[in-house]
Design a protein around this motif. Sequence first.
Motif, short mmCIF file in Angstrom:
data_model
loop_
_atom_site.label_atom_id
_atom_site.label_comp_id
_atom_site.label_asym_id
_atom_site.label_seq_id
_atom_site.Cartn_x
_atom_site.Cartn_y
_atom_site.Cartn_z
N SER A 159 4.28 0.05 -13.39
CA SER A 159 4.00 1.46 -13.08
C SER A 159 5.19 2.12 -12.41
O SER A 159 5.52 3.28 -12.71
CB SER A 159 2.76 1.55 -12.19
N ILE A 160 5.85 1.42 -11.51
CA ILE A 160 7.04 1.96 -10.84
C ILE A 160 8.16 2.17 -11.86
O ILE A 160 8.87 3.18 -11.83
CB ILE A 160 7.50 0.99 -9.72
N LEU A 161 8.30 1.24 -12.78
CA LEU A 161 9.36 1.33 -13.78
C LEU A 161 9.17 2.54 -14.70
O LEU A 161 10.14 3.19 -15.08
CB LEU A 161 9.38 0.04 -14.61
N LEU A 162 7.92 2.88 -15.01
CA LEU A 162 7.64 3.91 -16.01
C LEU A 162 7.34 5.28 -15.42
O LEU A 162 7.16 6.24 -16.18
CB LEU A 162 6.44 3.48 -16.87
N GLU A 218 22.12 10.54 -9.10
CA GLU A 218 20.95 9.73 -8.81
C GLU A 218 19.91 10.57 -8.05
O GLU A 218 20.24 11.31 -7.13
CB GLU A 218 21.33 8.51 -7.98
N ILE A 219 18.65 10.45 -8.48
CA ILE A 219 17.57 11.19 -7.84
C ILE A 219 16.95 10.33 -6.76
O ILE A 219 16.62 9.16 -6.98
CB ILE A 219 16.50 11.58 -8.89
N ALA A 220 16.83 10.90 -5.58
CA ALA A 220 16.25 10.16 -4.45
C ALA A 220 14.80 9.80 -4.76
O ALA A 220 14.01 10.63 -5.20
CB ALA A 220 16.33 11.01 -3.18
N GLU A 221 14.45 8.53 -4.55
CA GLU A 221 13.12 8.06 -4.87
C GLU A 221 12.72 6.97 -3.89
O GLU A 221 13.53 6.13 -3.50
CB GLU A 221 13.11 7.51 -6.31
N GLU A 222 11.47 7.01 -3.46
CA GLU A 222 10.97 6.00 -2.53
C GLU A 222 10.31 4.86 -3.31
O GLU A 222 9.55 5.11 -4.24
CB GLU A 222 9.95 6.63 -1.57
N TYR A 223 10.60 3.64 -2.88
CA TYR A 223 10.05 2.46 -3.53
C TYR A 223 9.22 1.66 -2.54
O TYR A 223 9.49 1.68 -1.33
CB TYR A 223 11.17 1.57 -4.09
N PRO A 224 8.21 0.95 -3.01
CA PRO A 224 7.42 0.09 -2.11
C PRO A 224 8.28 -1.01 -1.48
O PRO A 224 9.37 -1.34 -1.99
CB PRO A 224 6.35 -0.50 -3.03
N GLY A 240 9.84 -4.35 -0.75
CA GLY A 240 10.10 -5.51 -1.59
C GLY A 240 10.59 -5.17 -2.98
O GLY A 240 10.91 -6.07 -3.76
N VAL A 241 10.64 -3.88 -3.31
CA VAL A 241 11.12 -3.46 -4.64
C VAL A 241 12.55 -2.97 -4.51
O VAL A 241 12.86 -2.10 -3.68
CB VAL A 241 10.22 -2.34 -5.22
N ASP A 242 13.43 -3.55 -5.31
CA ASP A 242 14.84 -3.18 -5.29
C ASP A 242 15.06 -1.96 -6.18
O ASP A 242 14.92 -2.04 -7.41
CB ASP A 242 15.68 -4.37 -5.77
N GLY A 243 15.40 -0.84 -5.58
CA GLY A 243 15.59 0.40 -6.32
C GLY A 243 16.69 0.30 -7.36
O GLY A 243 16.56 0.86 -8.46
N LYS A 244 17.77 -0.41 -7.04
CA LYS A 244 18.87 -0.54 -7.98
C LYS A 244 18.44 -1.28 -9.24
O LYS A 244 18.81 -0.91 -10.37
CB LYS A 244 20.03 -1.28 -7.30
N SER A 245 17.63 -2.33 -9.07
CA SER A 245 17.14 -3.08 -10.24
C SER A 245 16.19 -2.23 -11.08
O SER A 245 16.22 -2.29 -12.32
CB SER A 245 16.41 -4.35 -9.77
#
Length: 361
Positions: free
Chosen positions: A19-22, A40-46, A48-53
């Motif tokens: 879901s995060i990927l899509l 790059e658009i600023a985005e918050e990730y949960p 343990g999730v690597d934003g770069k990956s």
Amino acid sequence: RSLAGIYALPAGSIDASSSILLRSPGITELEHILGRKVEEIAEEYPVGVDGKSVRAARNILWELRIASLGAVRACMTCSNFWQSPETCGWVRSLAEMLPVLQPHFATLLLKEVFLPVFGQPLTGFRELPMQVHGPACEAVVPALVAGIRQLLRKCWRSHTDAKHEELDLAYSTSVVAFSRATGQILAGLCGNGMPWAGQLSHPERRLFLRTVAPRTAPPPSAAATPAPAGKKRKNRSKNSFAALADDADETMEVSTGGVDTTQPEPEPRSPVGASAYVIRSREMREAVRLALAELLLLPEKETVIFALLGLHVWSTQLWNSISRGEDPAAVAAGVKPDHLPEAGELLHAASDALRVLPSGV
């Protein structure tokens, strides 16, 4: 087909990571839509999730989808691909995916897969075996046109909930691009692209001059023969349709304006490619006409221009088909194969085929 619909999966059918990927397009995808570099658009990730990956995976997924389109196009230009009895079903299933696709990917699908085969009359069917021309059109064109209409309504009646200006602009840009691609392929289904697409058949020349026997012009010095004494010249009826009721042995006096009636002007060629089957099928051509008429309602100039061009070619090719006796309405009116329609048959067929125009366009 799976890659095309990956963004349309139900929310409960994918895990949190997917879901995060899509949930947002990758940078390379945005740059493709906008046609320029994007930061790059600023985005918050949960946690343990690597934003770069995640961003790297999004770019790879986009490249994979682009590569899949190229592979499908390569298959569709191979004659052996169409030998399989399942091919038409595969292509139709891809067209049926259109309503759930993102507009920018739907645009690529139209341009890379459907336009080269079904939207380019002169070259589209070059690699297809003759025996699959008709079945391919019957299987794919109705689903293609229906999917286009559904996605257009969805795009123009909805709005994006994007929280970033670039995402909102990308969506608007993709909707406009899809609308223009739609107009292009619909016009191609009517025959746009053929050099003779807008050349109108002139059946009146054949209808009213077919019985005129070639005459040798009298010498310039020859005097006109006077009418016999005591005989009155019969006045012709002023009714414009009286010629249809004249006796067979009465030859019409038609002014040819100095044109040699023994050498009729060449008639336009019949449509080729998918347009040949679309124009001759009442169901397919009516579906295309309705889609073109709906494009006239969109507030986008180039889309409306494509729609008007498509309707012009549509009406021209339909009239030409009627005048040649190829339209089903002409066949129902009694036109025999390989024979040009008579005046009454032509009027009946044209009235039947064009009756839908006043309410639809």
